[in-house]
Design a protein around this motif. Structure first.
Motif, PDB file in Angstrom:
ATOM      1  N   ILE A   1       0.831  -1.202   0.000  1.00  0.00           N
ATOM      2  CA  ILE A   1       0.000   0.000   0.000  1.00  0.00           C
ATOM      3  C   ILE A   1       0.861   1.246   0.000  1.00  0.00           C
ATOM      4  O   ILE A   1       0.588   2.229  -0.700  1.00  0.00           O
ATOM      5  CB  ILE A   1      -0.958  -0.025   1.202  1.00  0.00           C
ATOM      6  N   SER A   2       1.945   1.228   0.783  1.00  0.00           N
ATOM      7  CA  SER A   2       2.839   2.389   0.836  1.00  0.00           C
ATOM      8  C   SER A   2       3.514   2.637  -0.499  1.00  0.00           C
ATOM      9  O   SER A   2       3.636   3.785  -0.947  1.00  0.00           O
ATOM     10  CB  SER A   2       3.893   2.172   1.924  1.00  0.00           C
ATOM     11  N   GLN A   3       3.947   1.577  -1.170  1.00  0.00           N
ATOM     12  CA  GLN A   3       4.651   1.741  -2.445  1.00  0.00           C
ATOM     13  C   GLN A   3       3.729   2.184  -3.574  1.00  0.00           C
ATOM     14  O   GLN A   3       4.192   2.819  -4.531  1.00  0.00           O
ATOM     15  CB  GLN A   3       5.324   0.421  -2.823  1.00  0.00           C
ATOM     16  N   ASN A   4       2.441   1.861  -3.481  1.00  0.00           N
ATOM     17  CA  ASN A   4       1.530   2.131  -4.586  1.00  0.00           C
ATOM     18  C   ASN A   4       0.496   3.208  -4.270  1.00  0.00           C
ATOM     19  O   ASN A   4      -0.504   3.324  -4.979  1.00  0.00           O
ATOM     20  CB  ASN A   4       0.790   0.835  -4.964  1.00  0.00           C
ATOM     21  N   GLN A   5       0.715   3.992  -3.224  1.00  0.00           N
ATOM     22  CA  GLN A   5      -0.268   5.018  -2.889  1.00  0.00           C
ATOM     23  C   GLN A   5      -0.337   6.122  -3.944  1.00  0.00           C
ATOM     24  O   GLN A   5      -1.395   6.722  -4.155  1.00  0.00           O
ATOM     25  CB  GLN A   5       0.061   5.621  -1.535  1.00  0.00           C
TER      26      GLN A   5
END
Length: 348
Positions: free
Chosen positions: A294-298
């Motif tokens: 989730i952090s990488q693709n926000q």
């Protein structure tokens, strides 16, 4: 003369009630059930808990068999680090009508990694952290709470002050320090080497040594109450040791509180791991977790929303499943819980 007659009538009535009723096929009477059978029947009557167990079992089977785990190979053809050419600009190939998985059912990220493999690997890591935290926090919380509640006195004072110290220490700050120390692998420290190979287990162990305080306080309260019961006094008078009284007499009566709160701790643990990975102090690349995905693709939420949807959906499913399982266990272990029947009340 009337008193003996009344006593004899009561004895005759009790014998008649204790005598099994008979039919043409043989005696019919209430079958005695053990405590485990009663708990299992109550749990199976809880529809939400049964659905939660089914969903969690399906996620576990899918995550640990698809991309493999440890020395065991999986049945999915891509790994979470494999880079392949983009298919349909990375859009998901999953189709429900007609059902078809396609080449990349969950889609691909910008560089061509399969999102299904990354999500399954992330679910593995998040579930591993959750289970390690549940085991460690549950064991420490039960031991500390049981000792403090049973022995009281100086043992209670020391253990509860230790609990207060752990409560005020922010877990996020300690996780950031742990992550910084583990990231210094170029210095050749033993901690950095262990963290590089077993970072997920190390994170779970660390969080387990922080999240036991709530369970310890609840177990202490239960032990303080149960120690005043008559069966504990009877066990002491019979010569039973303190360990036997704690393990065989008091703990089984507090097991409902223990199991329910361990499940709630596991649910909050996976959210904490997600938050730590989202902030960059949890699982590190090249490994992955649901929070890290989730952090990488926000930033791609508006252009490639599937990169955000699938990890978020698995986090929600895991947490909801554990919560409803905890509700079912609470109802199963609590003898005061009774199902509400609206038709019976309306009839009255």
């Amino acid at each position: 003369m009337s008193q003996p007659t009344q006593q004899s009538e009561l004895l005759a009535e009790q014998e008649a009630l204790a005598r099994p009723r008979t039919t043409g096929e043989g005696p019919v009477g209430p079958k005695g059930l053990s405590q485990g059978q009663i708990v299992r029947k109550r749990f199976l009557r809880h529809g939400g808990a049964v659905v939660g167990v089914s969903i969690l079992a399906a996620i576990l089977a899918l995550a640990f068999t698809s991309v493999g785990w440890g020395p065991f190979a999986g049945w999915w053809k891509y790994g979470h680090t494999d880079i392949t050419p983009l298919v349909h600009d990375g859009a998901p190939t999953l189709s429900l009508a007609p059902f078809r998985l396609g080449e990349h059912p969950f889609g691909q990220d910008r560089i061509g990694r399969d999102l299904f493999a990354m999500t399954m690997r992330g679910a593995q890591q998040s579930i591993t952290v959750m289970l390690v935290i549940g085991l460690i926090a549950g064991a420490i919380g039960v031991v500390v709470g049981a000792v403090a509640g049973y022995f009281r006195g100086w043992a209670d004072a020391v253990l509860m002050r230790l609990t207060d110290v752990v409560i005020i220490v922010p877990a996020l700050l300690l996780a950031a320090v742990l992550s910084a120390v583990a990231g210094r692998r170029d210095e050749g420290t033993w901690f950095g080497a262990v963290a590089g190979q077993h970072g997920v287990l190390l994170l779970g162990v660390f969080l387990g040594f922080v999240l036991w305080v709530g369970l310890a306080r609840l177990v202490r309260g239960e032990f303080l109450t149960l120690c005043e019961r008559e069966f504990v006094d009877a066990a002491r008078l019979s010569g039973a040791s303190s360990m036997r009284i704690i393990v065989r007499h008091i703990l089984p009566n507090a097991i409902g509180v223990v199991i329910v709160n361990v499940t709630l701790t596991m649910s909050s643990a996976i959210l904490l791991e997600t938050a730590l990975s989202y902030l960059g102090v949890g699982v590190k690349a090249p490994d992955t977790s649901l929070g890290l995905l989730i952090s990488q693709n926000q930033d791609a939420f508006s252009t490639r929303p599937w990169l955000f949807w699938w990890p978020g959906a698995f986090i929600v499913l895991i947490c909801l499943s554990i919560n409803v399982i905890g509700d079912g266990l609470r109802d199963a272990f609590d003898p005061r819980q009774r199902p509400f029947r609206a038709s019976a009340r309306s009839g009255r």
